[in-house]
Design an enzyme around this catalytic site. Structure first.
Site, PDB file in Angstrom:
ATOM      1  CE  LYS A  35      50.732  40.295  27.269  1.00  0.00           C
ATOM      2  NZ  LYS A  35      50.019  40.675  27.913  1.00  0.00           N
ATOM      3  CG  ASN A  36      48.543  37.193  26.527  1.00  0.00           C
ATOM      4  OD1 ASN A  36      49.162  37.677  27.939  1.00  0.00           O
ATOM      5  ND2 ASN A  36      47.851  37.586  26.021  1.00  0.00           N
ATOM      6  CB  CYS A 129      44.325  47.764  32.712  1.00  0.00           C
ATOM      7  SG  CYS A 129      43.429  46.984  30.809  1.00  0.00           S
ATOM      8  NE  ARG A 134      41.416  43.184  30.508  1.00  0.00           N
ATOM      9  CZ  ARG A 134      42.461  43.385  30.370  1.00  0.00           C
ATOM     10  NH1 ARG A 134      42.819  44.470  30.244  1.00  0.00           N
ATOM     11  NH2 ARG A 134      43.314  41.650  30.580  1.00  0.00           N
ATOM     12  N   PRO A 135      36.272  42.741  34.913  1.00  0.00           N
ATOM     13  CG  PRO A 135      34.435  42.138  34.386  1.00  0.00           C
ATOM     14  CD  PRO A 135      35.275  42.773  33.299  1.00  0.00           C
ATOM     15  CG  ASP A 137      31.861  38.067  36.278  1.00  0.00           C
ATOM     16  OD1 ASP A 137      32.451  39.598  35.856  1.00  0.00           O
ATOM     17  OD2 ASP A 137      31.016  37.678  35.137  1.00  0.00           O
ATOM     18  CG  ASP A 320      45.444  40.889  22.833  1.00  0.00           C
ATOM     19  OD1 ASP A 320      46.337  40.116  23.192  1.00  0.00           O
ATOM     20  OD2 ASP A 320      44.878  41.604  23.379  1.00  0.00           O
ATOM     21  NE  ARG A 412      51.637  45.701  31.462  1.00  0.00           N
ATOM     22  CZ  ARG A 412      49.849  45.175  31.395  1.00  0.00           C
ATOM     23  NH1 ARG A 412      48.945  46.480  30.878  1.00  0.00           N
ATOM     24  NH2 ARG A 412      49.495  43.712  30.930  1.00  0.00           N
TER      25      ARG A 412
HETATM   26  C1  EPZ Z   1      43.264  37.592  28.095  1.00  0.00           C
HETATM   27  O1  EPZ Z   1      42.708  38.895  28.953  1.00  0.00           O
HETATM   28  C2  EPZ Z   1      44.141  38.596  27.226  1.00  0.00           C
HETATM   29  N1  EPZ Z   1      45.436  38.474  28.739  1.00  0.00           N
HETATM   30  C3  EPZ Z   1      44.091  39.665  26.841  1.00  0.00           C
HETATM   31  O2  EPZ Z   1      45.619  40.415  26.254  1.00  0.00           O
HETATM   32  C4  EPZ Z   1      43.462  39.491  25.397  1.00  0.00           C
HETATM   33  O3  EPZ Z   1      43.228  40.773  25.404  1.00  0.00           O
HETATM   34  C5  EPZ Z   1      41.930  38.938  25.749  1.00  0.00           C
HETATM   35  O4  EPZ Z   1      42.584  38.032  26.807  1.00  0.00           O
HETATM   36  C6  EPZ Z   1      40.720  38.314  24.861  1.00  0.00           C
HETATM   37  O5  EPZ Z   1      41.570  37.748  23.755  1.00  0.00           O
HETATM   38  C7  EPZ Z   1      46.150  37.625  28.979  1.00  0.00           C
HETATM   39  O6  EPZ Z   1      45.977  36.767  28.903  1.00  0.00           O
HETATM   40  C8  EPZ Z   1      47.573  37.857  30.013  1.00  0.00           C
HETATM   41  P1  EPZ Z   1      38.786  37.767  28.684  1.00  0.00           P
HETATM   42  P2  EPZ Z   1      41.516  38.578  29.759  1.00  0.00           P
HETATM   43  O7  EPZ Z   1      38.831  37.432  30.761  1.00  0.00           O
HETATM   44  O8  EPZ Z   1      41.528  37.154  30.042  1.00  0.00           O
HETATM   45  C9  EPZ Z   1      35.205  39.938  30.130  1.00  0.00           C
HETATM   46  C10 EPZ Z   1      47.322  41.598  25.896  1.00  0.00           C
HETATM   47  O9  EPZ Z   1      46.763  43.209  25.152  1.00  0.00           O
HETATM   48  N2  EPZ Z   1      34.698  39.066  30.971  1.00  0.00           N
HETATM   49  O10 EPZ Z   1      39.423  36.824  27.784  1.00  0.00           O
HETATM   50  O11 EPZ Z   1      41.571  39.480  30.803  1.00  0.00           O
HETATM   51  C11 EPZ Z   1      35.840  41.084  29.554  1.00  0.00           C
HETATM   52  O12 EPZ Z   1      35.241  42.324  29.932  1.00  0.00           O
HETATM   53  C12 EPZ Z   1      45.828  41.719  26.687  1.00  0.00           C
HETATM   54  O13 EPZ Z   1      47.689  40.759  25.733  1.00  0.00           O
HETATM   55  C13 EPZ Z   1      33.688  39.610  31.913  1.00  0.00           C
HETATM   56  O14 EPZ Z   1      32.560  40.385  32.103  1.00  0.00           O
HETATM   57  O15 EPZ Z   1      40.262  38.637  28.765  1.00  0.00           O
HETATM   58  C14 EPZ Z   1      36.027  41.061  28.482  1.00  0.00           C
HETATM   59  O16 EPZ Z   1      35.585  42.594  28.103  1.00  0.00           O
HETATM   60  C15 EPZ Z   1      45.163  42.682  26.703  1.00  0.00           C
HETATM   61  N3  EPZ Z   1      33.524  38.757  33.246  1.00  0.00           N
HETATM   62  C16 EPZ Z   1      35.905  40.315  27.484  1.00  0.00           C
HETATM   63  O17 EPZ Z   1      34.770  38.743  29.020  1.00  0.00           O
HETATM   64  C17 EPZ Z   1      35.092  37.524  33.615  1.00  0.00           C
HETATM   65  O18 EPZ Z   1      35.020  37.008  34.401  1.00  0.00           O
HETATM   66  C18 EPZ Z   1      36.801  39.162  27.934  1.00  0.00           C
HETATM   67  O19 EPZ Z   1      37.993  39.605  28.731  1.00  0.00           O
HETATM   68  C19 EPZ Z   1      35.898  37.581  32.997  1.00  0.00           C
HETATM   69  C20 EPZ Z   1      35.637  38.347  31.416  1.00  0.00           C
END
Ligand code: EPZ
Length: 432
Positions: A35-36, A129, A134-135, A137, A320, A412
Site C-alpha cells: 500500500k505504502n 488521525c 501528523r504534521p 511542516d 507499523d 483501508r
Molecule cells: C508513513 O507515514 C506511512 N504512511 C505510515 O504508515 C508509517 O507509519 C510512517 O510513514 C512511519 O514509517 C505512508 O507511507 C502512506 P512520517 P508518514 O512522515 O510519512 C513526524 C500505515 O500504517 N513528522 O515518516 O506520514 C510525524 O508526526 C501508515 O500504513 C513531522 O513532525 O510518516 C511522525 O511523528 C501509518 N513533520 C514522524 O515524523 C513532518 O513534516 C514520522 O512521520 C512529517 C513528519
C-alpha cells in the site's frame, strides 16, 4: 468508471468483523503489493502519460488515490482480478478536494505528484488521525527552500514552483517517509541537480526511487543522502509498466499470526530483505522460521517469550508492526516492554486488548505488556489501521467470539484479509 466507485462502496458497506477462535493454522497465504508503495507510485503517475502498475493492492487507500487521479483528469482503468491499474491522459485539474484527501493520509503525496507533473498544486491540508497530529511542516519547509510560492487558504495548500530551484540542497530536520517521497516527486519534474539529506530509507521510498530511475531521473544514494539529477519533466519517459513491491507490513502481520498459530503457515510473495528486524524479533520470541526465496514458513512458538522492542525509522523496528507485536506479546510467558518512538498516540489498541483480558499498562511512550494465560473474545473497536490488525490477531487467539467495530480502518490497508484467512480455515467474516 463506475467499477471504481462501486468497489469503494462495496468495501465501505462493511461495518464489523466477526472472529471466532482458531486453534491452529496450516497452509499458505499470499501477500499483496505494498500500500505504502502503491500510493507514491499513483502520485508519480502524474509525471507520465501512460502508466501500468502491476501487483497493485486494491484497498480503500489506493482506491481513494485512484479517485483523486480521476478528479485531476486522468483516465483510469482497473483490473482487480489480474491485479493491475492503468493511468493515462493529461492533468486537467490541480485541486485535490477536501472530501477525498481527508479520508486518508496518503493524499499528501499528490502535492509532490502535481508539482513534479505540472509545477502547481492546490491540495487540501491532510488531517491528523488517531495515531498522531501528523504534521507536514517538513514537506512545506522543503518547498519553501526550493523557492516555491506557498499559500494556505481555506484549508488548502496552494503551491507553485519556480522554473529553477532557489537552492541545490536540503536537509530534513527529521526522518519523514512521505516528506522524502514528496521531495523526490517534485524534483523529478525539475531540470537540474539536487542533494537531499537525512532522507527516509523505507523500502517503499526505494521503490519510488527505482521507478523514477526508470523514468530517466538519475538518483545516487549514499546512506541518508540522495543526489538527484533530473532532465526536467518534458524529457522524462512518457510511458511504462511497473510492478509494485510486496507489502512488508502485511507480510509481517501474517508472520506474527504464524508465530502464534502456525502449523506451519507459509507466507508467500514477500521480500525477506525488507523484514530483517521483524524476523529477528519473531525468532527471539520463539518462532521457528524458514526462509526460501519469496516465501517464509513459520511454525508457532512452543513457548512465547517476552521481548524488548523500540520502534525506529527503517531499517529499525517498524512502527507499523508495533500493534501486531503488542497483541502477540499479550499472551507471552513474561513481561514485554514496547517503546513507540515515531508517533505520539499509537497505543489505542492496548485499551481494546485490555477489554479482552490483556494486562497492558502505558507509561509515557512505553507499553508494559504483562503476559496473561489467554485472551477472551469481546466486542472491541478499531481505532486505526494497524490497531485493527492487532485486534484480528487477538480475536483469533482468544477464547470466545470477538466483534470488531469500525472495521473500515482495516479495509483501508489490507487487501482481502477476510478471504485470505477464510482460505486457511479461519472463521473471520465481514458484516454489513
Ligand atoms: C508513513 O507515514 C506511512 N504512511 C505510515 O504508515 C508509517 O507509519 C510512517 O510513514 C512511519 O514509517 C505512508 O507511507 C502512506 P512520517 P508518514 O512522515 O510519512 C513526524 C500505515 O500504517 N513528522 O515518516 O506520514 C510525524 O508526526 C501508515 O500504513 C513531522 O513532525 O510518516 C511522525 O511523528 C501509518 N513533520 C514522524 O515524523 C513532518 O513534516 C514520522 O512521520 C512529517 C513528519
Amino acid at each position: 468508471m463506475e467499477i471504481l466507485s462501486s468497489l469503494i462502496r462495496e468495501i465501505n458497506s462493511f461495518k464489523k468483523m466477526q472472529i471466532k477462535p482458531c486453534k491452529g493454522i496450516k497452509g499458505s497465504i499470499t501477500v499483496s503489493g505494498a500500500k505504502n508503495s502503491a500510493l507514491p507510485l499513483l502520485a508519480a503517475s502524474l509525471l507520465v502519460e501512460e502508466l501500468t502498475l502491476e501487483n497493485f493492492p486494491f484497498l480503500l487507500d489506493t482506491l481513494y488515490g485512484l479517485e483523486i487521479l480521476k478528479r485531476l483528469g486522468k483516465e483510469i482503468e482497473i483490473n482487480p482480478s489480474e491485479g493491475w491499474v492503468k493511468i493515462g491522459g493529461e492533468i486537467e485539474d490541480i485541486t485535490v478536494p477536501f472530501e477525498i484527501s481527508s479520508l486518508f493520509r496518503g493524499s499528501v503525496l499528490f502535492l509532490g505528484g502535481l508539482l513534479g507533473g505540472c509545477g502547481k498544486a492546490r491540495v487540501s491540508y491532510p488531517g491528523g488521525c488517531a495515531i498522531g497530529s501528523r504534521p507536514i511542516d517538513q514537506h512545506l519547509k522543503f518547498l519553501e527552500h526550493i523557492g516555491a510560492s506557498l499559500e494556505v487558504e481555506g484549508g488548502y495548500i496552494k503551491a507553485q514552483l519556480r522554473d529553477e530551484p532557489a537552492n541545490q540542497n536540503f536537509s530534513f530536520d527529521l526522518i519523514t517517509v512521505t516528506g522524502t517521497e514528496n521531495a523526490l516527486l517534485t524534483l523529478a519534474g525539475m531540470e537540474g541537480e539536487f542533494i537531499l539529506e537525512n532522507v527516509a530509507l523505507e523500502p517503499e521510498v526505494g521503490d519510488l526511487i527505482n521507478f523514477l530511475r526508470r523514468l530517466g531521473v538519475r538518483i545516487e544514494n549514499d546512506g541518508r543522502i540522495l543526489r538527484i539529477i533530473s532532465p526536467g519533466r518534458e524529457n522524462l519517459r512518457k510511458s511504462l509498466t511497473y510492478k509494485v513491491i510486496p507489502d512488508r507490513i502485511e507480510a509481517g502481520t501474517y508472520l506474527v499470526l504464524g508465530t502464534l498459530l502456525g502449523e506451519p503457515l507459509k507466507v508467500k510473495n514477500l521480500n525477506p530483505d525488507h523484514l530483517g528486524v521483524v524476523i529477528q524479533k519473531l525468532t527471539e520470541a520463539g518462532a521457528n522460521l524458514k526462509i526460501e526465496g519469496d516465501t517464509i514458513t513459520v511454525w508457532r512458538a512452543e513457548t512465547l517469550k517476552p521481548l524488548y522492542i523500540e520502534t525506529s525509522p527503517y531499517p529499525g523496528f517498524p512502527t507499523d508492526m508495533q500493534a501486531q507485536f503488542t497483541a502477540m506479546l499479550s499472551i507471552a510467558a513474561g513481561t514485554s516492554f514496547i517503546v513507540e518512538n515515531i508517533f505520539e498516540n499509537r497505543f489505542q489498541h492496548t485499551f481494546e486488548l485490555n477489554r479482552m483480558g490483556a494486562n497492558i499498562v502505558i507509561k509515557g511512550n512505553t507499553a508494559i505488556v504483562k503476559g496473561v494465560k489467554r485472551l477472551r473474545g469481546a466486542p472491541v473497536k478499531a481505532t486505526d489501521l494497524r490497531a485493527s490488525a492487532a485486534l484480528v490477531i487477538a480475536g483469533l487467539i482468544a477464547e470466545g467470539e470477538t466483534l470488531i467495530h469500525h472495521i473500515h480502518h482495516l479495509l483501508r490497508g489490507y487487501e482481502g484479509m477476510d478471504k485470505k484467512l477464510q482460505k486457511l480455515g479461519c472463521e473471520v467474516y465481514l458484516i454489513r
